[in-house]
Design a protein around this motif. Structure first.
Motif, PDB file in Angstrom:
ATOM      1  N   ASN A   1      65.104  33.012  42.820  1.00 46.28           N
ATOM      2  CA  ASN A   1      63.745  33.038  42.313  1.00 46.28           C
ATOM      3  C   ASN A   1      62.789  33.068  43.517  1.00 46.28           C
ATOM      4  OD1 ASN A   1      61.568  30.630  40.783  1.00 46.28           O
ATOM      5  ND2 ASN A   1      61.704  32.771  40.192  1.00 46.28           N
TER       6      ASN A   1
ATOM      7  N   ASN B   1      63.065  42.669  36.963  1.00 43.08           N
ATOM      8  CA  ASN B   1      63.874  41.479  36.682  1.00 43.08           C
ATOM      9  C   ASN B   1      63.268  40.651  35.552  1.00 43.08           C
ATOM     10  OD1 ASN B   1      64.327  41.721  39.978  1.00 43.08           O
ATOM     11  ND2 ASN B   1      66.154  41.090  38.865  1.00 43.08           N
ATOM     12  N   ASP B   2      64.124  39.823  34.940  1.00 41.41           N
ATOM     13  CA  ASP B   2      63.610  38.805  34.024  1.00 41.41           C
ATOM     14  C   ASP B   2      62.702  37.861  34.813  1.00 41.41           C
ATOM     15  OD1 ASP B   2      65.053  39.856  31.932  1.00 41.41           O
ATOM     16  OD2 ASP B   2      66.790  38.551  32.282  1.00 41.41           O
TER      17      ASP B   2
ATOM     18  N   PRO C   1      59.827  36.283  39.284  1.00 43.41           N
ATOM     19  CA  PRO C   1      61.032  37.037  38.927  1.00 43.41           C
ATOM     20  C   PRO C   1      62.308  36.244  39.217  1.00 43.41           C
ATOM     21  CG  PRO C   1      60.167  37.816  41.013  1.00 43.41           C
ATOM     22  CD  PRO C   1      59.165  36.823  40.490  1.00 43.41           C
ATOM     23  N   THR C   2      63.359  36.541  38.461  1.00 45.08           N
ATOM     24  CA  THR C   2      64.631  35.842  38.623  1.00 45.08           C
ATOM     25  C   THR C   2      65.794  36.832  38.651  1.00 45.08           C
ATOM     26  OG1 THR C   2      65.148  35.567  36.273  1.00 45.08           O
ATOM     27  CG2 THR C   2      63.697  33.931  37.284  1.00 45.08           C
ATOM     28  N   SER C   3      66.854  36.416  39.323  1.00 43.51           N
ATOM     29  CA  SER C   3      68.102  37.168  39.325  1.00 43.51           C
ATOM     30  C   SER C   3      69.237  36.152  39.302  1.00 43.51           C
ATOM     31  CB  SER C   3      68.196  38.051  40.566  1.00 43.51           C
ATOM     32  OG  SER C   3      69.414  38.768  40.587  1.00 43.51           O
ATOM     33  N   SER C   4      70.198  36.290  38.373  1.00 43.69           N
ATOM     34  CA  SER C   4      71.227  35.272  38.163  1.00 43.69           C
ATOM     35  C   SER C   4      72.600  35.720  38.650  1.00 43.69           C
ATOM     36  CB  SER C   4      71.316  34.909  36.678  1.00 43.69           C
ATOM     37  OG  SER C   4      70.119  34.318  36.223  1.00 43.69           O
TER      38      SER C   4
END
Length: 319
Positions: A302, A228-229, A236-239
């Motif tokens: 996050n 992930n970004d 880590p992030t997921s949108s």
């Protein structure tokens, strides 16, 4: 409403009428100051108060009403120098009555010297309820006598959820989706071993499948991984992008058993509107925001720590 000066106790007060057996749900949001809300009786006694339970610096509390009368909702800031506009939402529903926003149940009890003791020596009382798979339960426990601690057990005494202070002050609040049909135990407990006194428990039930069909609730699932970004701190992030209309309230919760959840919401101009760590109970996150304009909003899943991985579930409720 424009807030008054916060000097010399000139706090804005909003009076409401409420009846015995009702439950009031109070939400206070502001982008200008750290919101703090109180419910008082007409003698000025504080019946309930909260700082950050709506996520970020917004406030939320639920209070069962014991007697007919007029009550004051008092708007404050956590710091005395706060000022600016705010939005106050108060909902009233009869305890035990099914309505558009689900079903409320009101339970009460008392911890005494003869209450049972958990392994850590703290007293507890049990309240058994029946629940259905897929049902979402929000449970609040409040007490003026002791520091409330709330647990949910299966009928086999497996702890599936617990919380200390997410209900504001020393009160407890937790939300969870029922995994299967059955009997569950609400465990009214305390932080201290010598605690005694009365307490109130409010159970709010919502049929998740019906809410999803109506479009009021959406379930967003995802996974945090090393691919992930990441933010600058390495987490880590997921949108997830959603559409919202101006004035629409978004109640967002993020739950996971794999890591310490951290939740953020960015507005249509990609400005951060709110963030939260543990307001969902335990290490889960929860926040409430009011969309300022029509447009696309970004919900970011996050973690509090870098290197966290695992699945998560985000529940989005629109009002």
């Amino acid at each position: 409403v424009d807030a008054k000066s916060f000097e010399s106790n000139s706090y804005p007060r909003h009076e409401i009428a409420a009846s015995a057996g009702e439950v009031i749900d109070v939400n206070l949001t502001s982008g200008s100051f750290d919101a703090y809300v109180e419910v008082q009786d007409m003698s000025g006694n504080v019946l309930a108060e909260d700082d950050d339970s709506a996520g970020g610096t917004n406030s939320r509390l639920q209070l069962p009403i014991r007697s007919d009368g007029t009550y004051a909702i008092v708007v404050k800031s956590f710091g005395d120098d706060g000022s600016g506009p705010y939005t106050l939402t108060v909902r009233t529903q009869e305890a035990g009555a099914a309505g558009e926003d689900g079903q409320f149940e009101f339970l009460s009890g008392e911890l005494t010297a003869s209450s049972g003791l958990l392994d850590d020596g703290t007293p507890y009382e049990l309240h058994e309820i029946a629940a259905t798979s897929g049902e979402q339960l929000q449970i609040n426990m409040s007490s003026d006598a002791f520091d409330a601690y709330l647990q949910i057990w299966t009928d086999g005494k497996l702890v599936i959820a617990e919380d200390d202070d997410s209900g504001g002050g020393l009160n407890s609040q937790l939300s969870f989706i029922v995994p299967e049909d059955g009997r569950y135990m609400i465990v009214a407990n305390s932080v201290g071993a010598e605690a005694t006194g009365e307490y109130d428990i409010t159970v709010r039930r919502e049929a998740l499948d019906e809410l999803m069909e109506s479009g009021k609730v959406e379930i967003l699932s995802g996974m945090l991984s090393a691919f992930n970004d990441a933010f600058a701190d390495g987490t880590p992030t997921s949108s997830h992008e959603i559409e919202a209309k101006a004035g629409e309230r978004l109640d967002i919760s993020m739950s996971t058993g794999a890591f310490d959840a951290y939740l953020l919401v960015f507005g249509a101009d990609d400005q951060k509107l709110s963030e939260d760590d543990d307001s969902g109970g335990g290490t889960n996150a929860r926040l409430s925001v009011i969309a300022p304009t029509d447009g696309t909003y970004r919900i970011v899943a996050n973690s509090y720590d870098s290197g966290a991985t695992g699945p998560y579930t985000i529940t989005l409720r629109r009002d």
